[in-house]
Design a protein around this motif. Structure first.
Motif, short mmCIF file in Angstrom:
data_model
loop_
_atom_site.label_atom_id
_atom_site.label_comp_id
_atom_site.label_asym_id
_atom_site.label_seq_id
_atom_site.Cartn_x
_atom_site.Cartn_y
_atom_site.Cartn_z
N ILE A 462 52.34 -77.53 -2.34
CA ILE A 462 52.26 -76.47 -1.32
C ILE A 462 52.17 -75.11 -1.96
N GLY A 463 52.88 -74.88 -3.10
CA GLY A 463 52.91 -73.56 -3.71
C GLY A 463 53.83 -72.65 -2.93
N ASN A 464 53.44 -71.38 -2.82
CA ASN A 464 54.28 -70.42 -2.10
C ASN A 464 54.34 -70.75 -0.61
N SER A 465 53.20 -70.94 0.00
CA SER A 465 53.15 -71.27 1.43
C SER A 465 51.75 -71.74 1.78
N GLU A 466 51.65 -72.32 2.97
CA GLU A 466 50.36 -72.78 3.46
C GLU A 466 50.38 -72.64 4.98
N ILE A 467 49.24 -72.26 5.55
CA ILE A 467 49.14 -72.06 7.00
C ILE A 467 48.16 -73.07 7.57
N PHE A 468 48.53 -73.68 8.69
CA PHE A 468 47.63 -74.59 9.40
C PHE A 468 47.81 -74.34 10.90
N ARG A 469 46.88 -74.81 11.68
CA ARG A 469 46.99 -74.69 13.14
C ARG A 469 47.13 -76.08 13.73
N ILE A 470 47.80 -76.14 14.86
CA ILE A 470 48.08 -77.44 15.47
C ILE A 470 48.16 -77.26 16.99
N LYS A 471 47.58 -78.21 17.71
CA LYS A 471 47.69 -78.22 19.18
C LYS A 471 48.91 -79.05 19.53
N ALA A 472 49.90 -78.41 20.16
CA ALA A 472 51.17 -79.09 20.40
C ALA A 472 51.78 -78.62 21.71
N VAL A 473 52.81 -79.35 22.12
CA VAL A 473 53.54 -79.07 23.36
C VAL A 473 54.97 -78.69 23.01
N CYS A 474 55.50 -77.69 23.70
CA CYS A 474 56.92 -77.32 23.54
C CYS A 474 57.76 -78.39 24.26
N THR A 475 58.60 -79.06 23.49
CA THR A 475 59.39 -80.16 24.03
C THR A 475 60.82 -79.74 24.33
N PHE A 476 61.42 -78.95 23.44
CA PHE A 476 62.82 -78.57 23.64
C PHE A 476 63.07 -77.24 22.94
N VAL A 477 63.89 -76.40 23.58
CA VAL A 477 64.24 -75.09 23.03
C VAL A 477 65.75 -75.01 22.88
N ARG A 478 66.18 -74.62 21.70
CA ARG A 478 67.61 -74.43 21.50
C ARG A 478 68.08 -73.20 22.27
N HIS A 479 69.34 -73.22 22.66
CA HIS A 479 69.87 -72.13 23.48
C HIS A 479 70.04 -70.85 22.66
N ASP A 480 70.31 -69.77 23.37
CA ASP A 480 70.57 -68.45 22.78
C ASP A 480 69.44 -68.01 21.86
N PRO A 481 68.22 -67.81 22.40
CA PRO A 481 67.12 -67.35 21.54
C PRO A 481 67.18 -65.87 21.23
N VAL A 482 68.10 -65.14 21.86
CA VAL A 482 68.24 -63.69 21.64
C VAL A 482 69.55 -63.42 20.92
N TYR A 483 69.52 -62.51 19.96
CA TYR A 483 70.74 -62.15 19.24
C TYR A 483 70.84 -60.64 19.08
N LYS A 484 72.05 -60.18 18.81
CA LYS A 484 72.30 -58.75 18.59
C LYS A 484 72.04 -58.43 17.13
#
Length: 625
Positions: A462-484
């Motif tokens: 992989i090296g430092n990083s690699e970018i790819f695109r993907i067609k996907a569906v949001c299945t689950f979101v963890r709570h508290d997405p906002v923070y101070k």
């Protein structure tokens, strides 16, 4: 197994070791329980990065318990390469004596190669500090010539080191009548390189060039005065600060471009909020500091600037909040913008677009730099030293801070070559703008989560990083997405509630009464072949949730919890085209992959048909073979 270089520590104690690269054994490794010097504004995380390890080294006959590993080599201990009973070769090292006493002799390890690991202690060594040395041989406080060796292949340090000599020139009387100097004091000290300085040394002299200097300014309602300058030598660079009366003593004396001898200044941990140099320490002048101009007939080979330019196309691989050096052509300058931050503080900024042979990127100038920037500099060469890398909508921008050095049309070979290229062909070429998130991403591969799972078995590729695109569906979101988060515009650290109406920022090491809300969450994405947890930050989360973090239901009441739950479940089932960056991280002695969303697009039916046809074509070729 390698044979130890017996007797090398005794020769080291007598200063009779010259140019050796001895093979020794590590008997013990211990983290030094040292604290930052008084007055240090270093945060806890910065302190952790500058902790040092003490080693006990043996040559089979004697052992030395006062060996200190430079902080750049800490990773060898953390990842387990350097451990008890390791057989090592000292490639570069430095001796320090406290008041010339052997009992206070310290061996600083600057570069080391791990050769092997033994299962037991070799020989029956005794402590070198208890051995009586030859009375006829006088220990000196000078560094043995050529102890610092040139670069070795595969070493940690990449810059060649000029051998240090202890023959200092005879200096003329001081040029400034406002400064009392002691030439004998400078001559009696050892000549060090900047990369070897640390808070544990008390007698040293460096020969350096002043590469930049800030004007004298005031703080604390005008009662305090300070100035700073960056000084460099053949090995590294360091920030030097002067306060109060020291401003009057040293600010007129230090001239950019000139070379000086400096001794008896305080070395302390650098405050990375204001110091962007690649050095863990900084220097503070005091009433014992002596500075003498270097008037040698043969000037040392010290560069005018220490620059490490990054091409614009490589900036996308640099981590955000890193500091880099960039040079390019100014192709556009936008109008100055006055506004108020979310904390109701006034700010001034101006965006400029800079170009090099590989691409173009936006750099944001702030406050006085933005106000004083001349619009007539379009098509001029600009050099930014210590610019901050920021993330914007999955792209990259540069931020020019107060500590960033800005030079227009610098007299450098690379600047002349860049200007010539631009006038001859560069102005007629369309370049990729790293600031903008492309909507097509022709050069970014399309993958499925089934294919992404293959990364686990080929992490090293992989090296430092690699970018790819993907067609996907949001299945689950963890709570508290906002923070101070910290209210500083350049800090996003999560705050700790003091339960008294104030909040503590560990990065800034300050308490605040206000805060800003930011997005940070983890979402489970899935397609027909698999699933993956992916981190989402500010811009991408705002696109996904459809509102800024200030409008997200954030609170402890039952009504807020119900609205937040509805908001989280509303995005589940949504199918999008996600741009994912996968990066290899080393954590707790284990390699792991981190997946981060850097862009979100709606599904383009025509593009998907094109991608499907490409895949079908590849499958047909495979079957025909």
């Amino acid at each position: 197994m390698e044979k130890l270089t017996t007797g090398t520590l005794m020769r080291f104690a007598k200063n009779s070791i010259c140019g050796e690269q001895p093979i020794l054994q590590v008997l013990n490794i211990k983290l030094m329980d040292s604290k930052p010097v008084n007055g240090s504004s270093m945060t806890a995380s910065q302190y952790k990065k500058t902790q040092r390890y003490r080693l006990i080294l043996s040559d089979g006959k004697h052992f030395l318990p006062s060996c200190v590993l430079t902080v750049q080599l800490n990773e060898l201990v953390v990842n387990g390469q350097l451990q008890e009973y390791s057989i090592i070769r000292l490639d570069r090292y430095l001796r320090s004596d406290l008041k010339g006493q052997t009992a206070k002799m310290i061996l600083q390890i600057l570069q080391v190669t791990v050769l092997d690991i033994a299962t037991h202690k070799i020989g029956n060594p005794v402590s070198l500090l208890t051995v009586n040395l030859n009375e006829n041989e006088t220990l000196t406080t000078s560094i043995t010539q050529n102890v610092l060796q040139p670069k070795v292949t595969g070493s940690v340090f990449k810059q060649p080191i000029v051998p240090i000599t202890n023959d200092l020139p005879t200096l003329p009387p001081p040029l400034s009548t406002t400064m009392t100097t002691d030439v004998d004091s400078i001559k009696s000290n050892r000549l060090f390189k900047i990369e070897a300085l640390n808070p544990f040394q008390n007698r040293w002299t460096i020969r350096v060039r002043v590469s930049s200097k800030t004007p004298m300014r005031t703080y604390a309602n005008g009662e305090g005065r300070l100035f700073s300058c960056d000084i460099i030598d053949e090995t590294s660079e360091i920030r030097a600060n002067g306060f109060g009366d020291d401003c009057d003593r040293f600010e007129p004396l230090l001239i950019v471009g000139n070379i000086y001898y400096i001794t008896q200044a305080q070395i302390k941990y650098a405050n990375k909020q204001f110091n962007t140099l690649n050095n863990d320490f900084e220097m503070t002048f005091n009433n014992e500091t002596i500075i003498e101009p270097c008037l040698d007939n043969i000037q040392p080979n010290i560069p005018m600037q220490r620059l490490h330019f990054i091409s614009i196309d490589q900036i996308q691989n640099i981590e955000t909040n890193s500091f880099i050096d960039v040079i390019g052509i100014i192709i556009s300058i936008k109008d100055m913008i006055h506004g108020k931050s979310k904390q109701n503080k006034d700010y001034t900024k101006r965006d400029i677009l800079i170009l090099d042979r590989t691409g173009q990127i936006t750099a944001t100038l702030w406050y006085r730099i933005a106000e004083n920037f001349q619009t007539s500099t379009v098509r001029s060469v600009i050099m930014l030293k210590g610019a901050s890398v920021n993330d914007f909508n999955g792209g990259r921008t540069l931020s020019v801070l107060a500590s960033t050095q800005v030079h227009i049309d610098p007299d450098l070979p690379i600047a002349h070559e860049l200007r010539k290229w631009y006038l001859e062909e560069g102005m007629n070429i369309d370049m990729t703008d790293l600031t903008l998130q492309s909507n097509k991403h022709e050069n970014i591969s399309w993958k499925t989560f089934g294919q992404v799972a293959e990364y686990e078995s080929s992490m090293a590729s992989i090296g430092n990083s690699e970018i790819f695109r993907i067609k996907a569906v949001c299945t689950f979101v963890r709570h508290d997405p906002v923070y101070k988060a910290c209210s500083r515009f350049d800090c996003k650290k999560k705050l700790q509630d003091n339960n008294d109406g104030t909040y503590y920022c560990l990065k800034c090491d300050l308490n605040y009464e206000d805060f800003k809300l930011l997005y940070m969450t983890s979402i489970l994405l899935s397609d027909s072949t698999g699933y993956q947890w992916v981190s989402f930050f500010e811009k991408e989360s705002e696109i996904l949730f459809g509102c800024p973090p200030e409008q997200f239901p954030y609170g402890k009441s039952k009504d807020d919890e119900e609205k937040a739950y509805q908001k989280l479940t509303s995005i589940c089932g949504q199918e999008k085209m996600f741009l994912i960056r996968v990066k290899l991280n080393h954590y707790n002695n284990h390699d792991r992959l981190q997946f981060t969303c850097v862009g979100i697009e709606s599904i383009d039916a025509r593009l998907m048909c094109h991608l499907y046809l490409e895949d079908i074509g590849k499958m047909s070729c495979t079957l025909s073979d």
